[in-house]
Motif scaffolding. Structure first.
Motif, PDB file in Angstrom:
ATOM      1  N   LEU A  13      -4.745  45.874  49.092  1.00  0.00           N
ATOM      2  CA  LEU A  13      -3.492  45.181  49.411  1.00  0.00           C
ATOM      3  C   LEU A  13      -2.476  46.158  50.018  1.00  0.00           C
ATOM      4  O   LEU A  13      -1.763  45.804  50.965  1.00  0.00           O
ATOM      5  N   ILE A  14      -2.431  47.351  49.486  1.00  0.00           N
ATOM      6  CA  ILE A  14      -1.519  48.377  50.003  1.00  0.00           C
ATOM      7  C   ILE A  14      -1.901  48.731  51.437  1.00  0.00           C
ATOM      8  O   ILE A  14      -1.042  48.848  52.307  1.00  0.00           O
ATOM      9  N   GLU A  15      -3.185  48.898  51.676  1.00  0.00           N
ATOM     10  CA  GLU A  15      -3.662  49.295  53.005  1.00  0.00           C
ATOM     11  C   GLU A  15      -3.386  48.229  54.067  1.00  0.00           C
ATOM     12  O   GLU A  15      -3.179  48.562  55.227  1.00  0.00           O
ATOM     13  N   THR A  16      -3.370  46.966  53.668  1.00  0.00           N
ATOM     14  CA  THR A  16      -3.234  45.884  54.657  1.00  0.00           C
ATOM     15  C   THR A  16      -1.821  45.306  54.753  1.00  0.00           C
ATOM     16  O   THR A  16      -1.528  44.563  55.674  1.00  0.00           O
ATOM     17  N   GLU A  17      -0.943  45.664  53.831  1.00  0.00           N
ATOM     18  CA  GLU A  17       0.405  45.085  53.792  1.00  0.00           C
ATOM     19  C   GLU A  17       1.342  45.787  54.778  1.00  0.00           C
ATOM     20  O   GLU A  17       1.370  47.005  54.846  1.00  0.00           O
ATOM     21  N   VAL A  57       6.937  44.604  49.724  1.00  0.00           N
ATOM     22  CA  VAL A  57       5.728  44.109  49.051  1.00  0.00           C
ATOM     23  C   VAL A  57       4.760  45.268  48.828  1.00  0.00           C
ATOM     24  O   VAL A  57       4.182  45.416  47.749  1.00  0.00           O
ATOM     25  N   TRP A  58       4.613  46.101  49.847  1.00  0.00           N
ATOM     26  CA  TRP A  58       3.747  47.275  49.779  1.00  0.00           C
ATOM     27  C   TRP A  58       4.146  48.151  48.603  1.00  0.00           C
ATOM     28  O   TRP A  58       3.307  48.607  47.844  1.00  0.00           O
ATOM     29  N   SER A  59       5.445  48.355  48.444  1.00  0.00           N
ATOM     30  CA  SER A  59       5.971  49.183  47.360  1.00  0.00           C
ATOM     31  C   SER A  59       5.659  48.577  45.984  1.00  0.00           C
ATOM     32  O   SER A  59       5.332  49.298  45.044  1.00  0.00           O
TER      33      SER A  59
END
Length: 193
Positions: free
Chosen positions: A18-22, A27-29
């Motif tokens: 999710l982090i890689e694609t956000e 939201v990433w944070s």
């Protein structure tokens, strides 16, 4: 999918994806903070050394991410702290590629602070590890970073040498984006001349 995951290893992997694609930093944070919390908790309850290493790797990556985000927000000192924490974990688990990546990030912080000698020191340390593990993309990136430092210091011959070495590697691995960056960097040098 995250809520339905039955194991913490799966949750860590999902959060990492999710982090890689956000694209949204907020939201990433949030995902990154969840990964930090989860992996910190799991490091202490891991049943095997391999499982502990798995969680430490995720923790190191999440701390690295936090360093990046903190740096983007302008808190360079805090970013450096997160990168150093990440580096310490990567050294503990002997993640050489991760160590090299952390060294580049730390070098970039010093470069932005104007501490050129320190930046070069970290870039060269990273380059040495990348050459040792034969990480061609990493080698080319480090050479570009080193070339940039030499260019900014007015050492045009060393800058060109670094950029040409980087270009050769980018061509070997067919990295079209990297080839473009290398040509651009070389073009900037010729423009300066």
């Amino acid at each position: 999918m995250l809520k339905n995951a039955k194991h913490d290893t799966t949750r860590c992997n999902i959060l990492n994806q999710l982090i890689e694609t956000e694209n949204d930093d907020k939201v990433w944070s949030v995902y990154n903070e969840q990964l930090i919390t989860l992996s910190q908790k799991c490091v202490f309850i891991a049943a095997t050394p391999n499982l502990k290493k798995f969680y430490l790797r995720h923790l190191a990556d999440a701390l690295n991410n936090k360093g990046f985000l903190t740096g983007q927000q302008g808190d360079i000192h805090k970013a450096l702290e997160f990168y150093q924490k990440s580096l310490k974990i990567k050294e503990e688990i002997l993640d050489k590629k991760g160590i090299a990546s952390s060294l580049i990030n730390i070098g970039f912080i010093y470069q932005n602070q104007g501490d050129i000698l320190k930046a070069l020191e970290f870039y060269h340390k990273s380059l040495k590890i990348q050459e040792e593990i034969k990480d061609k993309e990493g080698i080319a990136t480090s050479l570009n970073n080193i070339g940039f430092i030499y260019k900014s210091q007015g050492d045009i011959p060393k800058a060109l040498e670094s950029y040409h070495k980087s270009l050769k590697i980018m061509e070997e691995i067919s990295d079209k984006e990297g080839i473009g960056y290398s040509f651009n960097n070389i073009g900037v040098i010729y423009n300066i001349q």
